[in-house]
Design a protein around this motif. Structure first.
Motif, mmCIF file in Angstrom:
data_model
loop_
_atom_site.group_PDB
_atom_site.id
_atom_site.type_symbol
_atom_site.label_atom_id
_atom_site.label_comp_id
_atom_site.label_asym_id
_atom_site.label_seq_id
_atom_site.Cartn_x
_atom_site.Cartn_y
_atom_site.Cartn_z
ATOM 1 N N ILE A 5 0.843 -1.191 0.000
ATOM 2 C CA ILE A 5 0.000 0.000 0.000
ATOM 3 C C ILE A 5 0.879 1.241 0.000
ATOM 4 O O ILE A 5 1.956 1.256 0.591
ATOM 5 C CB ILE A 5 -1.011 0.039 1.172
ATOM 6 N N LEU A 6 0.409 2.245 -0.684
ATOM 7 C CA LEU A 6 1.061 3.542 -0.670
ATOM 8 C C LEU A 6 0.034 4.540 -0.147
ATOM 9 O O LEU A 6 -1.047 4.671 -0.715
ATOM 10 C CB LEU A 6 1.531 3.928 -2.075
ATOM 11 N N LEU A 7 0.369 5.170 0.958
ATOM 12 C CA LEU A 7 -0.526 6.130 1.597
ATOM 13 C C LEU A 7 -0.037 7.521 1.225
ATOM 14 O O LEU A 7 1.146 7.830 1.387
ATOM 15 C CB LEU A 7 -0.503 5.943 3.109
ATOM 16 N N VAL A 8 -0.932 8.354 0.737
ATOM 17 C CA VAL A 8 -0.524 9.670 0.247
ATOM 18 C C VAL A 8 -1.505 10.739 0.689
ATOM 19 O O VAL A 8 -2.724 10.525 0.664
ATOM 20 C CB VAL A 8 -0.364 9.659 -1.302
ATOM 21 N N SER A 9 -0.955 11.866 1.128
ATOM 22 C CA SER A 9 -1.795 13.010 1.487
ATOM 23 C C SER A 9 -0.935 14.261 1.522
ATOM 24 O O SER A 9 0.294 14.190 1.542
ATOM 25 C CB SER A 9 -2.446 12.820 2.860
ATOM 26 N N SER A 10 -1.611 15.388 1.557
ATOM 27 C CA SER A 10 -0.896 16.624 1.801
ATOM 28 C C SER A 10 -0.566 16.685 3.290
ATOM 29 O O SER A 10 -0.950 15.812 4.064
ATOM 30 C CB SER A 10 -1.742 17.820 1.354
ATOM 31 N N THR A 11 0.122 17.702 3.681
ATOM 32 C CA THR A 11 0.553 17.838 5.069
ATOM 33 C C THR A 11 -0.604 18.354 5.948
ATOM 34 O O THR A 11 -1.691 18.608 5.458
ATOM 35 C CB THR A 11 1.777 18.777 5.135
ATOM 36 N N ALA A 70 4.140 19.803 -11.433
ATOM 37 C CA ALA A 70 4.769 18.959 -12.467
ATOM 38 C C ALA A 70 5.850 18.074 -11.854
ATOM 39 O O ALA A 70 5.931 16.873 -12.136
ATOM 40 C CB ALA A 70 5.349 19.832 -13.577
ATOM 41 N N TYR A 71 6.683 18.659 -10.999
ATOM 42 C CA TYR A 71 7.720 17.868 -10.316
ATOM 43 C C TYR A 71 7.086 16.775 -9.455
ATOM 44 O O TYR A 71 7.532 15.624 -9.461
ATOM 45 C CB TYR A 71 8.610 18.766 -9.457
ATOM 46 N N ASN A 72 6.039 17.132 -8.736
ATOM 47 C CA ASN A 72 5.387 16.164 -7.859
ATOM 48 C C ASN A 72 4.756 15.016 -8.656
ATOM 49 O O ASN A 72 4.736 13.877 -8.198
ATOM 50 C CB ASN A 72 4.356 16.854 -6.966
ATOM 51 N N TRP A 73 4.240 15.300 -9.846
ATOM 52 C CA TRP A 73 3.731 14.239 -10.736
ATOM 53 C C TRP A 73 4.856 13.268 -11.073
ATOM 54 O O TRP A 73 4.682 12.052 -10.987
ATOM 55 C CB TRP A 73 3.192 14.835 -12.046
ATOM 56 N N LEU A 74 6.009 13.825 -11.465
ATOM 57 C CA LEU A 74 7.139 12.970 -11.854
ATOM 58 C C LEU A 74 7.649 12.142 -10.683
ATOM 59 O O LEU A 74 7.949 10.953 -10.827
ATOM 60 C CB LEU A 74 8.263 13.823 -12.448
ATOM 61 N N LYS A 75 7.736 12.765 -9.527
ATOM 62 C CA LYS A 75 8.197 12.020 -8.356
ATOM 63 C C LYS A 75 7.177 10.946 -7.978
ATOM 64 O O LYS A 75 7.553 9.834 -7.591
ATOM 65 C CB LYS A 75 8.459 12.941 -7.176
ATOM 66 N N SER A 76 5.906 11.248 -8.084
ATOM 67 C CA SER A 76 4.868 10.260 -7.800
ATOM 68 C C SER A 76 4.976 9.084 -8.759
ATOM 69 O O SER A 76 4.872 7.921 -8.345
ATOM 70 C CB SER A 76 3.481 10.901 -7.899
ATOM 71 N N LEU A 77 5.190 9.363 -10.015
ATOM 72 C CA LEU A 77 5.360 8.296 -11.008
ATOM 73 C C LEU A 77 6.569 7.430 -10.673
ATOM 74 O O LEU A 77 6.496 6.199 -10.686
ATOM 75 C CB LEU A 77 5.496 8.886 -12.414
ATOM 76 N N MET A 99 -0.780 10.807 -7.712
ATOM 77 C CA MET A 99 -0.570 9.398 -7.369
ATOM 78 C C MET A 99 -1.831 8.579 -7.624
ATOM 79 O O MET A 99 -1.764 7.441 -8.098
ATOM 80 C CB MET A 99 -0.129 9.244 -5.914
ATOM 81 N N CYS A 100 -2.972 9.140 -7.336
ATOM 82 C CA CYS A 100 -4.228 8.409 -7.571
ATOM 83 C C CYS A 100 -4.445 8.151 -9.056
ATOM 84 O O CYS A 100 -4.849 7.051 -9.446
ATOM 85 C CB CYS A 100 -5.402 9.172 -6.967
ATOM 86 N N TYR A 101 -4.159 9.130 -9.888
ATOM 87 C CA TYR A 101 -4.309 8.929 -11.330
ATOM 88 C C TYR A 101 -3.283 7.946 -11.874
ATOM 89 O O TYR A 101 -3.588 7.127 -12.747
ATOM 90 C CB TYR A 101 -4.275 10.261 -12.082
ATOM 91 N N ILE A 102 -2.080 8.008 -11.358
ATOM 92 C CA ILE A 102 -1.049 7.051 -11.773
ATOM 93 C C ILE A 102 -1.477 5.639 -11.372
ATOM 94 O O ILE A 102 -1.387 4.699 -12.169
ATOM 95 C CB ILE A 102 0.314 7.434 -11.160
ATOM 96 N N ALA A 103 -1.951 5.489 -10.155
ATOM 97 C CA ALA A 103 -2.414 4.174 -9.685
ATOM 98 C C ALA A 103 -3.555 3.668 -10.552
ATOM 99 O O ALA A 103 -3.582 2.493 -10.935
ATOM 100 C CB ALA A 103 -2.859 4.272 -8.221
#
Length: 161
Positions: A5-11, A70-77, A99-103
């Motif tokens: 599992i990958l858990l993701v959220s803003s701060t 854009a950077y965060n998209w790349l890092k998420s990928l 991350m949700c769209y990538i998943a």
């Protein structure tokens, strides 16, 4: 073999809600992704190599935010490909959308838990995520009017008392 599992959220509050799921961590091979801020930098000490950060950005500065996003998209990928989670679980907000769209693209399951902070109105990110989430959970029963296909889960803070 444990599910990944990958858990993701803003701060902030979104991350506090997400970390309420920590009793699940022992049962899964997990990774956590959030925005880097001084207040959550110490989480690396607790979660070690399972804690990952993207750049904190706000939509108040749209020009700068475009590059941060854009950077965060790349890092998420990159992180998704590296860890290949079976599930992505999020409590929001804009940081989690890439991350949700990538998943979703890679056929991993997306679980979105709409924030406790909204009892009568949708969040911008929730309105986007509901379109791709395999499971969309609301913490207020009143939110079922806004998200009729959601599941009412109650307050995340009470899930593991």
């Amino acid at each position: 073999m444990q599910k990944k599992i990958l858990l993701v959220s803003s701060t902030g509050g979104h991350l506090s809600e997400l970390l309420k799921l920590s009793p699940l961590f022992a049962d899964y091979d997990y990774q956590i992704l959030t925005e880097y801020t001084k207040t959550n930098a110490k989480l690396k000490d607790k979660y070690h190599n399972r804690m990952h950060y993207v750049i904190y950005g706000t939509q108040d500065h749209l020009f700068k935010y475009f590059f941060v996003f854009a950077y965060n998209w790349l890092k998420s990928l990159y992180l998704f490909i590296k860890y290949r989670p079976d599930f992505v679980i999020s409590t929001g907000t804009h940081t989690a959308i890439p991350m949700c769209y990538i998943a979703h693209f890679f056929k991993a399951k997306v679980i979105w838990i709409e924030t406790l902070a909204n009892a009568t109105t949708p969040t911008k990110a929730g309105a986007i995520a509901v379109k791709i989430a395999d499971l969309f959970i609301v913490q207020w029963e009143s939110m079922l009017k806004i998200y009729p296909n959601a599941v009412y889960g109650g307050f995340i803070y009470w899930w593991y008392l």
